[in-house]
Design an enzyme around this catalytic site. Structure first.
Site, PDB file in Angstrom:
ATOM      1  N   GLU A 106      93.456   2.366  73.475  1.00 31.44           N
ATOM      2  CA  GLU A 106      93.657   3.694  73.817  1.00 31.44           C
ATOM      3  C   GLU A 106      92.383   4.543  73.920  1.00 31.44           C
ATOM      4  O   GLU A 106      91.783   4.533  72.748  1.00 31.44           O
ATOM      5  CB  GLU A 106      94.794   4.380  72.881  1.00 31.44           C
ATOM      6  CG  GLU A 106      95.053   5.920  72.944  1.00 31.44           C
ATOM      7  CD  GLU A 106      95.919   6.717  72.003  1.00 31.44           C
ATOM      8  OE1 GLU A 106      96.396   6.166  71.164  1.00 31.44           O
ATOM      9  OE2 GLU A 106      96.178   7.888  72.275  1.00 31.44           O
ATOM     10  N   ARG A 156      95.192  -8.342  62.034  1.00 30.34           N
ATOM     11  CA  ARG A 156      93.965  -7.423  62.051  1.00 30.34           C
ATOM     12  C   ARG A 156      92.753  -8.078  61.475  1.00 30.34           C
ATOM     13  O   ARG A 156      92.747  -8.833  60.565  1.00 30.34           O
ATOM     14  CB  ARG A 156      94.063  -6.259  61.451  1.00 30.34           C
ATOM     15  CG  ARG A 156      95.121  -5.358  61.910  1.00 30.34           C
ATOM     16  CD  ARG A 156      95.463  -4.220  61.282  1.00 30.34           C
ATOM     17  NE  ARG A 156      94.192  -3.070  61.560  1.00 30.34           N
ATOM     18  CZ  ARG A 156      94.410  -2.396  62.604  1.00 30.34           C
ATOM     19  NH1 ARG A 156      95.353  -2.308  63.415  1.00 30.34           N
ATOM     20  NH2 ARG A 156      93.510  -1.372  62.645  1.00 30.34           N
ATOM     21  N   LYS A 210      90.217   4.786  63.979  1.00 29.81           N
ATOM     22  CA  LYS A 210      89.568   5.559  64.749  1.00 29.81           C
ATOM     23  C   LYS A 210      89.512   6.797  64.296  1.00 29.81           C
ATOM     24  O   LYS A 210      88.544   7.530  64.397  1.00 29.81           O
ATOM     25  CB  LYS A 210      90.155   5.388  66.241  1.00 29.81           C
ATOM     26  CG  LYS A 210      89.604   4.323  67.241  1.00 29.81           C
ATOM     27  CD  LYS A 210      90.157   4.306  68.437  1.00 29.81           C
ATOM     28  CE  LYS A 210      91.250   3.604  68.728  1.00 29.81           C
ATOM     29  NZ  LYS A 210      91.573   3.467  69.941  1.00 29.81           N
TER      30      LYS A 210
END
Ligand code: ATP
Ligand code: MG
Length: 582
Positions: free
Chosen positions: A41, A284, A294
């Site tokens: 994103e 992850r 983020k």
């Protein structure tokens, strides 16, 4: 580029459960070509965690002779920015990967819309007037089933009419949503009539004001993968519970069977036919001493804890790059960490080890003195000057040699001298001897001090019989130190970086402190040092080992040949483990 048969896989290729699935799918003929994608994103810059997702999706495509798209998942206008789109492209390229096609989820807004109309027509979606709070209340809990919304039984005609009017911009933000009609009693809460569309009257970074409604992540992501003909959609474990919804969207919109939904978009440039993708989750990458959210990285920037997204203390890819980390070193980390479904935290030292390993092989050696103390070799004539030839790499002749000026006065590191040497100190001390790297053996004959008793200068003599090439050159002394000719040295700004946080789990320590209170005040220290000339006149981003000090990189933005600026990438040894007594 597409081929109709898979390429042979080198024996050295990594083995893991995802690659095994891919191998099986090729062997069984389920797929003749592997298509993957990396879907960030654009609401921030990529970080070290993304390196794993990038290496995996791009790496598998490369290993199996398929392809990987870079897709910007831009379905949250307001948080997204074209600046981040450009940054993400640059970072993926820097890491060493090339995408097949650059796509945006927003390229498919028409397809998503038509797919939603189809779901409504099939009785599989409805317009709901409940507000966000009511939706939550109706959803139920892990132990209790949800309740049907009173709007769930709207007729297909009414739903079509309302959804078209949502699209026309007739309703206010939040007043209606389009929901999938699945099962309010489903054990998996993601299947309790999840929202597919919301009203959001806000400009979009790619489509401007064209849309007052935006698709939800699960719906857009599943259909984007299907549109691009993705075969294996790799994502992190938190999406495991979303997989049934992903499959529901793929199966019920069924793009391969319904060309009218996407034909016009394919004519606009897409090269692969829509297909049914398979989502596969992996764990992850979590690293100690790092933040991989983020939102938090953005906070470090906006609240000026660091000097921007590419501050060398940041574990963004651009921060790591500016710090001097190499793409090969990061790829090595991902390879070492491997792929599994087991969540774990990798020690930051593993990353540093990978970077050292790469830089040891690829960085030329230079000499620099960062905390200078002058040493005058009094037995050399005043004005004595010579040029020595040094190998650029101790283990690799292909690096060639360089010329290093030597003169009567040299800079050495202040801590390479001890007036009262601790036990086991093998460097310079009063009346002691040490080897000056590449020159010969020097003896300290005098310690010069100022009125306050601080050592300001050393005097010494160079044993002429120990010069390079002479029989005495092999005479043993315990220590060897680096140096830079004072007359020829170039002044440099050197930024000594260290870990940004002083605790392994900055946002998970049990000490009542906020993660921001764990910032390491010593993470950046700026000193002025002296470089040998061959270290100064270099391009930005050139990397060196400054002998005995660590690996350094000429700063990407601030370095100039006549005003050098270097960043310390990593020390030569793991000083943190030593401090922890390991
Ligand atoms: P945010 O912090 O905003 O939640 P994100 O880290 O989820 O962002 P995305 O842009 O949504 O970032 O991620 C793009 C892809 O990278 C996703 O497929 C995601 O699974 C993967 N990814 C993100 N973080 C990691 C990580 N730490 N390790 C491995 N893959 C990751
Ligand atoms: Mg995300």
């Amino acid at each position: 580029m597409p081929t109709d048969h898979p390429a042979p896989i080198p024996a050295s290729a990594p083995q893991d459960f995802i690659r095994q699935i891919v191998r099986d799918d090729l062997a069984s003929g389920k797929h003749v070509e592997i298509h993957t994608r990396f879907p960030p994103e654009p609401n921030g810059y990529l970080h070290i965690g993304h390196a794993k997702a990038i290496c995996l999706s791009f790496g598998i495509a490369r290993e199996f002779d398929g392809w990987c798209n870079l897709r910007l998942d831009d379905t949250n206008p307001g948080r997204e920015d074209p600046e981040f789109v450009e940054g993400i492209k640059e970072d993926v390229r820097w890491l060493g990967f090339r995408w097949h096609e650059l796509r945006h989820a927003s390229d498919y807004f028409d397809v998503f819309y038509r797919g939603a109309l189809k779901l409504i027509e099939d009785g599989k979606a409805y317009v709901d007037d409940l507000d966000a709070e009511q939706v939550r209340a109706y959803r139920g809990t892990l132990t209790e089933p949800g309740r049907d919304s009173p709007y769930r039984t709207r007729s297909i005609e009414e739903n079509l009419d309302l959804f078209k009017r949502m699209r026309a911009g007739e309703f206010a933000d939040g007043s209606k949503t389009l929901r999938a009609k699945i099962d309010m009693a489903a054990g998996n809460i993601n299947l309790r009539d999840p929202a597919l569309y919301r009203i959001r009257k806000i400009a979009h970074q790619n489509t401007g004001d064209a849309w007052p409604i935006y698709p939800m992540y699960d719906y857009a992501h599943a259909l984007s993968d299907a549109m691009e003909g993705i075969t294996h959609s790799l994502c992190t474990l938190e999406f495991e519970d979303h997989r049934p919804l992903y499959d529901w969207c793929v199966d019920n919109v069924d793009l391969p069977a319904n060309p009218s939904l996407w034909q016009s978009v394919v004519e606009a440039g897409l090269t692969a036919a829509p297909a049914k993708p398979r989502q596969i989750e992996f764990s992850r990458l979590n690293l100690s001493y790092c933040i991989t959210s983020k939102r938090k990285l953005a906070q470090l920037v906006s609240e000026n804890f660091v000097d921007g997204w590419d501050d060398p203390r940041m574990n963004t890819l651009r921060g790591l790059r500016r710090r001097g980390f190499t793409p090969a070193g990061l790829r090595l980390l991902v390879e070492r960490v491997g792929v599994s479904k087991q969540n774990s935290v990798i020690d930051y030292a593993v990353l540093e080890g990978c970077i050292r390993e790469d830089l040891d092989a690829t960085a030329a050696r230079r000499m620099a003195v960062l905390d200078p103390l002058k040493l005058v070799l009094t037995n050399l004539p005043a004005g004595h000057e010579e040029t020595l030839t040094f190998p650029n790499h101790p283990k690799d002749e292909s690096f060639g040699t360089r010329l290093v000026p030597f003169a009567r006065e040299v800079w050495i590191e202040r801590d390479d001298f001890a007036e009262v040497p601790p036990k086991g100190f093998h460097r310079l001390k009063p009346d002691g001897e040490v080897r000056l790297r590449g020159v010969g053996i020097v003896k300290c004959t005098e310690v010069v001090k100022d009125a306050a008793g601080n050592v300001t200068e050393l005097h010494g003599t160079l044993d002429p019989d120990t010069r390079h090439g002479l029989p005495g050159a092999d005479r043993k002394v315990k220590g060897t130190i680096h140096w830079v000719s004072a007359k020829h040295a170039v002044a440099a700004e050197v930024r000594l970086y260290d870990r940004l946080f002083s605790v392994p789990a900055p946002d998970g320590e049990d000490d009542g402190k906020s993660w921001l209170e764990h910032i390491n005040p010593e993470a950046k220290r700026v000193v002025s040092g002296w470089l040998e000339p061959a270290a100064a006149n270099v391009d930005p981003e050139q990397r060196f080992q400054f002998e005995r000090l660590g690996y350094f990189v000429a700063d990407r933005h601030d370095h100039r040949a006549d005003a050098p600026v270097f960043n310390r990438t990593v020390t030569l040894r793991d000083v943190w483990a030593r401090a922890a007594g390991q």
